[in-house]
Design a protein around this motif. Structure first.
Motif, short mmCIF file in Angstrom:
data_model
loop_
_atom_site.label_atom_id
_atom_site.label_comp_id
_atom_site.label_asym_id
_atom_site.label_seq_id
_atom_site.Cartn_x
_atom_site.Cartn_y
_atom_site.Cartn_z
N ARG A 135 0.82 -1.21 0.00
CA ARG A 135 0.00 0.00 0.00
C ARG A 135 0.86 1.27 0.00
O ARG A 135 0.51 2.27 -0.62
CB ARG A 135 -0.95 -0.03 1.19
N GLN A 189 2.02 1.75 -3.55
CA GLN A 189 0.92 2.26 -4.38
C GLN A 189 0.66 3.75 -4.13
O GLN A 189 0.25 4.47 -5.03
CB GLN A 189 -0.35 1.44 -4.12
N ARG A 190 0.93 4.21 -2.91
CA ARG A 190 0.74 5.62 -2.58
C ARG A 190 1.95 6.47 -2.97
O ARG A 190 1.92 7.70 -2.85
CB ARG A 190 0.47 5.77 -1.08
#
Length: 299
Positions: free
Chosen positions: A223, A226-227
């Protein structure tokens, strides 16, 4: 190897046989330090280290850690603790008096990833973690060879959501049998039940592979990637029944950029996790932490 560690522990106990430590939390008011100093002076104790913190601007609480050397301590531990009750009651103290020569007994819980337990064992072997590692429990066999090379008992207990209660019953019996005082989750990838946590308040330290409160739960690096984060980190904390929301002990970060993929970030993260967890465990073992609600004061 075990003989060398045992020798280090024995030397440590001898060197600190006269050493005591006071950890105190109480409402802030005049006279606290003076009363403690006078009390210790009655026993010809010398204050070696003293650190304090006050929240006058908030709730008006006072925190202090005092380490002292007392020649008569080996024969008067219980008397000193009993007589200190009068001061504790006068100032409404939450307190504990500990003795470094009473080395804490520790158990490590681990799953498949071994970087954190390797760090703890190395620190222990080198004499930087003064504890008695009496037991390692794992839901996988991956750590067995490493742990047994240190002559530490290794217990494999397969765990899943379906058998969690039976597993924890077994674990609790082992912890009681080995008189464990501190549990370290060195990347133990199982969620503990409320009953287990409540039986060990502020005695379970976890390492979380992200800089909390960001990216709680599973797969934080995926995550984070992805950020497009620019900083990754790790957080150690005491375990509570709120997942990854217990009192934070230590955190650290390292910069990353668009060139770092998920595997690269995980490699960097593992390095941070090792050092953050080791520092937290050391501070706990040295009685440098006071839990204040969902915060910690680390002296």
């Amino acid at each position: 190897m075990t003989r060398d560690i045992d020798t280090q522990l024995q030397q440590y106990k001898i060197q600190r046989k006269n050493r005591g430590c006071l950890l105190i939390r109480c409402p802030d008011q005049p006279g606290i330090i003076a009363s403690i100093s006078r009390f210790l002076f009655q026993y010809n104790a010398n204050i070696i280290e003293s650190s304090q913190y006050s929240t006058n601007h908030e709730s008006g609480n006072f925190f202090i850690r005092i380490e002292f050397d007392c020649p008569s301590l080996p024969d008067q531990k219980e008397e000193i603790k009993t007589r200190f009750l009068g001061i504790a009651e006068k100032f409404s103290m939450e307190w504990k008096m500990t003795f470094p020569s009473d080395v804490k007994r520790m158990s490590i819980f681990v799953s498949k990833e071994l970087h954190c337990i390797r760090e703890l064992l190395f620190e222990w072997q080198s004499g930087d973690l003064m504890t008695d590692i009496v037991l390692v429990i794992s839901n996988h066999e991956d750590a067995r060879e490493l742990v047994e090379s240190f002559d530490i008992p290794f217990v494999h207990i397969p765990a899943s959501r379906e058998n969690r209660q039976d597993v924890e019953t077994h674990q609790m019996k082992l912890l009681e049998a080995y008189a464990v005082e501190l549990i370290v989750l060195a990347r133990y990838m199982q969620i503990l039940t409320p009953a287990f946590v409540e039986a060990n308040p502020n005695r379970i330290i976890n390492i979380h592979h992200s800089f909390l409160p960001a990216f709680v739960g599973a797969r934080p690096y995926d995550r984070a990637y992805q950020r497009g984060v620019k900083l990754i980190g790790a957080t150690s904390h005491y375990v509570t029944n709120d997942l990854d929301e217990g009192p934070i002990i230590e955190q650290d970060t390292m910069r990353v950029d668009h060139r770092d993929n998920i595997d690269g970030m995980k490699k960097i993260g593992r390095s941070i996790e090792r050092s953050v967890l080791a520092r937290s465990v050391k501070w706990h073992l040295e009685d440098r932490i006071i839990v204040d609600g969902n915060k910690t004061i680390v002296f």
